[in-house]
Design an enzyme around this catalytic site. Structure first.
Site, short mmCIF file in Angstrom:
data_model
loop_
_atom_site.label_atom_id
_atom_site.label_comp_id
_atom_site.label_asym_id
_atom_site.label_seq_id
_atom_site.Cartn_x
_atom_site.Cartn_y
_atom_site.Cartn_z
N TRP A 1 46.91 -25.36 -16.14
CA TRP A 1 47.33 -25.94 -17.53
C TRP A 1 47.71 -24.78 -18.17
CZ3 TRP A 1 45.85 -23.45 -22.26
CH2 TRP A 1 46.00 -24.31 -23.32
N SER B 1 43.47 -23.34 -10.93
CA SER B 1 42.89 -23.64 -12.48
C SER B 1 42.43 -24.92 -12.66
CB SER B 1 43.70 -23.05 -13.42
OG SER B 1 43.26 -22.98 -14.67
N MET B 2 42.89 -25.81 -13.60
CA MET B 2 42.50 -27.18 -13.77
C MET B 2 42.88 -28.15 -12.79
SD MET B 2 44.85 -29.23 -16.73
CE MET B 2 44.07 -30.79 -16.16
N ASP C 1 39.42 -12.12 -13.87
CA ASP C 1 39.83 -13.25 -14.47
C ASP C 1 39.18 -13.56 -15.69
OD1 ASP C 1 40.50 -16.00 -15.20
OD2 ASP C 1 40.41 -16.79 -13.14
N HIS D 1 43.63 -14.16 -13.64
CA HIS D 1 43.56 -15.76 -13.55
C HIS D 1 45.02 -16.00 -12.70
CE1 HIS D 1 42.11 -19.63 -14.30
NE2 HIS D 1 43.37 -20.10 -14.92
#
Length: 280
Positions: A33, A99-100, A231, A260
């Site tokens: 995202w 991530s997502m 992160d 991240h």
């Protein structure tokens, strides 16, 4: 334009845009995202040159995929991934979620099993569960945090995401900015501005409040977990470090000093980890 038609019975049907490169065993890359499949450029090159078929697709609401008014839940996202895998006739697949995107990997296993999968990878992932609850005190977010983020996106999406991107990359560490250059910020903005404002907001609720703990228990294929210890978006302690509690076969690699967006800032190290895992 290569697309797959989704088939979910309880969500608006739409088209998912994808790009496929190379020949060989398939690797499906699932973006974070609020980006698109283009975030994987450094990995696409490495994978295709290493002899894999690499498929990067855009989640509904993002990139060049369809922008539906509703349907931004992980049950729908997992069904979309299932439609992609079946629609392209893929088998022996490695799914890599960033991530997502780690939520898609997890919920896919929870809903559809692992019959098409060879292995999986969670990169800077939001799994197992980011929301702080009575039975999940290790989560990193409260409901207020989630809704506050939604409101910031709704009020001034360009301003919020410009700051988010710098945190995503730990831009204040001079070596990151020097290596990637200001042009990389422009490139990243070009990706997230393709996204629907509605999808951008609703996905914050999806990744911030969805519980993947039971899904991880069903992700029984070899599982690589990669996370940076610097992160600031999804802290290691709230996510990657906890995956093995729910899936004992998880193999955690902590990348020292990585933010991240480690696939961009630590490309060579990350690509080596991923290619070594795929070669097994």
């Amino acid at each position: 334009m290569p697309t797959i038609q989704t088939k979910h019975a309880h969500a608006p049907q739409t088209e998912l845009y994808y790009e496929s490169y190379g020949q060989g065993r398939p690797v499906v890359l699932i973006h974070g995202w609020p980006l698109s499949g283009r975030m994987w450029e450094p990995q696409i090159d490495a994978l295709r040159h290493a002899g894999y078929q690499v498929i990067a697709y855009d989640r509904r609401g993002f990139g060049q995929s369809g922008k539906t008014a509703t349907g931004y839940t992980y049950d729908v996202f997992a069904a979309d991934l299932h439609d992609l895998i079946e629609g392209l006739g893929l088998n022996d697949v490695t799914v890599v979620g960033f991530s997502m995107g780690g939520g898609e990997v997890s919920r896919y296993a929870g809903l559809f099993g692992t019959q098409y999968l060879r292995s999986a990878a969670l990169i800077s992932s939001i799994a197992p569960y980011l929301l702080k609850t009575a039975d999940n005190p290790g989560g990193g977010l409260t409901e207020g945090d989630v809704e506050g983020m939604v409101q910031q996106v709704a009020q001034n999406r360009p301003q919020f995401l410009a700051g988010f991107t710098k945190t995503f990359l730990n831009w204040d560490q001079g070596d990151t900015a020097q290596k990637l250059g200001d042009e990389f910020l422009d490139f990243t903005a070009s990706l997230y501005f393709q996204a629907s404002p509605v999808a951008t907001q609703e996905c914050v609720r999806a990744f911030g409040m969805t519980d993947f703990r039971a899904d991880l228990a069903k992700l029984t294929v070899p599982l690589l977990v990669v996370h940076g210890d610097s992160d600031r978006i999804v802290p290691l302690e709230a996510s990657g470090q906890r995956v093995a509690q729910y899936q004992p076969n998880a193999e955690l690699h902590v990348m020292k000093g990585a933010p991240h967006g480690l696939n961009a800032t630590h490309t060579e190290m990350f690509n080596t980890l991923l290619l070594d895992f795929l070669a097994r």
